[in-house]
Design a protein around this motif. Structure first.
Motif, PDB file in Angstrom:
ATOM      1  N   GLN A   5      70.469  64.103 -50.176  1.00 24.37           N
ATOM      2  CA  GLN A   5      69.276  63.987 -51.023  1.00 24.37           C
ATOM      3  C   GLN A   5      68.022  64.457 -50.286  1.00 24.37           C
ATOM      4  OE1 GLN A   5      69.237  59.878 -52.130  1.00 24.37           O
ATOM      5  NE2 GLN A   5      71.112  60.041 -53.362  1.00 24.37           N
ATOM      6  N   GLY A   6      68.187  64.917 -49.078  1.00 24.32           N
ATOM      7  CA  GLY A   6      67.064  65.457 -48.319  1.00 24.32           C
ATOM      8  C   GLY A   6      66.367  64.428 -47.452  1.00 24.32           C
ATOM      9  N   LYS A   7      66.901  63.251 -47.353  1.00 26.47           N
ATOM     10  CA  LYS A   7      66.291  62.210 -46.527  1.00 26.47           C
ATOM     11  C   LYS A   7      67.069  62.108 -45.220  1.00 26.47           C
ATOM     12  CE  LYS A   7      65.408  59.560 -50.711  1.00 26.47           C
ATOM     13  NZ  LYS A   7      65.814  58.359 -51.459  1.00 26.47           N
ATOM     14  N   ILE A   8      66.358  61.883 -44.135  1.00 26.31           N
ATOM     15  CA  ILE A   8      67.019  61.699 -42.844  1.00 26.31           C
ATOM     16  C   ILE A   8      66.880  60.222 -42.460  1.00 26.31           C
ATOM     17  CG2 ILE A   8      67.051  62.313 -40.411  1.00 26.31           C
ATOM     18  CD1 ILE A   8      65.930  65.027 -41.179  1.00 26.31           C
ATOM     19  N   PRO A   9      67.981  59.521 -42.340  1.00 26.31           N
ATOM     20  CA  PRO A   9      67.914  58.102 -41.971  1.00 26.31           C
ATOM     21  C   PRO A   9      67.263  57.904 -40.611  1.00 26.31           C
ATOM     22  CG  PRO A   9      70.104  58.666 -42.768  1.00 26.31           C
ATOM     23  CD  PRO A   9      69.352  59.948 -42.621  1.00 26.31           C
ATOM     24  N   SER A  10      66.565  56.770 -40.473  1.00 26.68           N
ATOM     25  CA  SER A  10      65.837  56.501 -39.226  1.00 26.68           C
ATOM     26  C   SER A  10      66.781  56.425 -38.025  1.00 26.68           C
ATOM     27  CB  SER A  10      65.046  55.201 -39.356  1.00 26.68           C
ATOM     28  OG  SER A  10      65.921  54.127 -39.621  1.00 26.68           O
ATOM     29  N   GLU A  11      68.003  55.957 -38.252  1.00 25.50           N
ATOM     30  CA  GLU A  11      68.957  55.865 -37.148  1.00 25.50           C
ATOM     31  C   GLU A  11      69.285  57.245 -36.592  1.00 25.50           C
ATOM     32  OE1 GLU A  11      69.545  54.528 -40.163  1.00 25.50           O
ATOM     33  OE2 GLU A  11      69.843  52.373 -39.892  1.00 25.50           O
ATOM     34  N   ILE A  12      69.445  58.224 -37.497  1.00 29.12           N
ATOM     35  CA  ILE A  12      69.770  59.584 -37.059  1.00 29.12           C
ATOM     36  C   ILE A  12      68.572  60.205 -36.360  1.00 29.12           C
ATOM     37  CG2 ILE A  12      70.375  61.898 -37.852  1.00 29.12           C
ATOM     38  CD1 ILE A  12      72.133  60.635 -39.942  1.00 29.12           C
ATOM     39  N   LYS A  13      67.364  59.942 -36.873  1.00 22.96           N
ATOM     40  CA  LYS A  13      66.161  60.451 -36.199  1.00 22.96           C
ATOM     41  C   LYS A  13      66.093  59.919 -34.780  1.00 22.96           C
ATOM     42  CE  LYS A  13      63.194  60.988 -40.245  1.00 22.96           C
ATOM     43  NZ  LYS A  13      62.004  60.494 -40.943  1.00 22.96           N
ATOM     44  N   ALA A  14      66.405  58.639 -34.613  1.00 21.75           N
ATOM     45  CA  ALA A  14      66.360  58.045 -33.282  1.00 21.75           C
ATOM     46  C   ALA A  14      67.429  58.664 -32.377  1.00 21.75           C
ATOM     47  CB  ALA A  14      66.562  56.535 -33.377  1.00 21.75           C
ATOM     48  N   LEU A  15      68.613  58.930 -32.929  1.00 24.68           N
ATOM     49  CA  LEU A  15      69.667  59.559 -32.132  1.00 24.68           C
ATOM     50  C   LEU A  15      69.281  60.979 -31.725  1.00 24.68           C
ATOM     51  CD1 LEU A  15      72.909  58.422 -34.003  1.00 24.68           C
ATOM     52  CD2 LEU A  15      72.160  57.746 -31.717  1.00 24.68           C
ATOM     53  N   LEU A  16      68.656  61.711 -32.651  1.00 30.54           N
ATOM     54  CA  LEU A  16      68.288  63.094 -32.358  1.00 30.54           C
ATOM     55  C   LEU A  16      67.176  63.175 -31.324  1.00 30.54           C
ATOM     56  CD1 LEU A  16      68.433  64.651 -35.938  1.00 30.54           C
ATOM     57  CD2 LEU A  16      70.044  64.973 -34.064  1.00 30.54           C
ATOM     58  N   THR A  17      66.256  62.230 -31.348  1.00 32.23           N
ATOM     59  CA  THR A  17      65.167  62.252 -30.376  1.00 32.23           C
ATOM     60  C   THR A  17      65.578  61.608 -29.062  1.00 32.23           C
ATOM     61  OG1 THR A  17      64.272  60.174 -31.228  1.00 32.23           O
ATOM     62  CG2 THR A  17      63.388  62.214 -32.165  1.00 32.23           C
ATOM     63  N   GLY A  18      66.732  60.940 -29.073  1.00 36.41           N
ATOM     64  CA  GLY A  18      67.207  60.302 -27.851  1.00 36.41           C
ATOM     65  C   GLY A  18      66.490  59.006 -27.547  1.00 36.41           C
ATOM     66  N   ASP A  19      65.756  58.488 -28.506  1.00 35.11           N
ATOM     67  CA  ASP A  19      64.991  57.258 -28.301  1.00 35.11           C
ATOM     68  C   ASP A  19      65.735  56.109 -28.972  1.00 35.11           C
ATOM     69  OD1 ASP A  19      63.045  55.539 -27.551  1.00 35.11           O
ATOM     70  OD2 ASP A  19      61.561  56.203 -29.022  1.00 35.11           O
ATOM     71  N   GLU A  20      66.530  55.388 -28.195  1.00 39.68           N
ATOM     72  CA  GLU A  20      67.359  54.328 -28.770  1.00 39.68           C
ATOM     73  C   GLU A  20      66.593  53.027 -28.929  1.00 39.68           C
ATOM     74  OE1 GLU A  20      71.197  53.850 -27.118  1.00 39.68           O
ATOM     75  OE2 GLU A  20      71.575  55.991 -27.020  1.00 39.68           O
ATOM     76  N   GLN A  21      65.379  52.917 -28.365  1.00 43.67           N
ATOM     77  CA  GLN A  21      64.612  51.684 -28.530  1.00 43.67           C
ATOM     78  C   GLN A  21      64.102  51.537 -29.970  1.00 43.67           C
ATOM     79  OE1 GLN A  21      63.755  53.732 -25.826  1.00 43.67           O
ATOM     80  NE2 GLN A  21      64.774  52.507 -24.268  1.00 43.67           N
ATOM     81  N   LYS A  22      63.964  52.640 -30.693  1.00 42.80           N
ATOM     82  CA  LYS A  22      63.459  52.586 -32.056  1.00 42.80           C
ATOM     83  C   LYS A  22      64.531  52.161 -33.055  1.00 42.80           C
ATOM     84  CE  LYS A  22      59.953  56.174 -31.522  1.00 42.80           C
ATOM     85  NZ  LYS A  22      59.518  57.483 -31.990  1.00 42.80           N
ATOM     86  N   LEU A  23      65.790  52.103 -32.601  1.00 43.42           N
ATOM     87  CA  LEU A  23      66.870  51.750 -33.515  1.00 43.42           C
ATOM     88  C   LEU A  23      66.725  50.313 -33.992  1.00 43.42           C
ATOM     89  CD1 LEU A  23      70.063  53.258 -31.879  1.00 43.42           C
ATOM     90  CD2 LEU A  23      68.955  53.988 -33.960  1.00 43.42           C
ATOM     91  N   PRO A  24      66.996  50.060 -35.261  1.00 44.92           N
ATOM     92  CA  PRO A  24      66.992  48.687 -35.759  1.00 44.92           C
ATOM     93  C   PRO A  24      68.135  47.896 -35.132  1.00 44.92           C
ATOM     94  CG  PRO A  24      67.743  50.198 -37.465  1.00 44.92           C
ATOM     95  CD  PRO A  24      67.279  51.022 -36.313  1.00 44.92           C
ATOM     96  N   PRO A  25      68.116  46.566 -35.253  1.00 48.44           N
ATOM     97  CA  PRO A  25      69.167  45.756 -34.609  1.00 48.44           C
ATOM     98  C   PRO A  25      70.580  46.153 -35.006  1.00 48.44           C
ATOM     99  CG  PRO A  25      67.441  44.346 -35.507  1.00 48.44           C
ATOM    100  CD  PRO A  25      67.123  45.746 -35.914  1.00 48.44           C
ATOM    101  N   GLY A  26      70.776  46.678 -36.193  1.00 49.15           N
ATOM    102  CA  GLY A  26      72.106  47.101 -36.616  1.00 49.15           C
ATOM    103  C   GLY A  26      72.337  48.567 -36.365  1.00 49.15           C
ATOM    104  N   GLY A  27      71.668  49.140 -35.373  1.00 48.36           N
ATOM    105  CA  GLY A  27      71.777  50.569 -35.087  1.00 48.36           C
ATOM    106  C   GLY A  27      73.185  50.990 -34.747  1.00 48.36           C
TER     107      GLY A  27
END
Length: 120
Positions: free
Chosen positions: A81-103
């Protein structure tokens, strides 16, 4: 030579070969049989307990993998649908601190380790 047979120069008597069994006390024999049966039942019980634990651990692993699969399906439908989930954004940027608790990154690595340790 009555009923005796001559074989290789030796006289053999007809009948059973080998030693004759010693007279075994019937009560002792029955007790050994009972003890053997008790041990067999105990081994069988332990084997079934082990198998039940193995099945339950595999079922837990299956449930965890199904949850992970459902999460990936949701991510794919969101990306369609053209949306990028926040978990994938965090994985792509390599910033795992931004992941929600259920990351997913820690969850998937735990699942992979759990599965590989359970296969042994």
């Amino acid at each position: 030579m009555d009923d005796n047979k001559m074989v290789a120069g030796k006289v053999k008597k007809p009948g059973k070969r080998g030693r004759k069994p010693a007279k075994i006390d019937l009560k002792a024999k029955l007790e050994r049989s009972r003890q053997s049966a008790r041990e067999c039942r105990a081994r069988k019980k332990l084997r079934y307990q082990y198998l039940e634990e193995l099945v339950s651990s595999k079922e837990r692993a299956i449930c965890a993998l199904r949850e992970e699969l459902e999460m990936y399906k949701q991510w794919c439908s969101a990306m369609d649908q053209g949306k990028i989930p926040s978990e994938i954004k965090a994985l792509l940027t390599g910033d795992e601190q931004k992941l929600p608790p259920g990351g997913s990154s820690t969850k998937t690595s735990k699942n992979k380790n759990n599965i590989s340790s359970n296969n042994g």
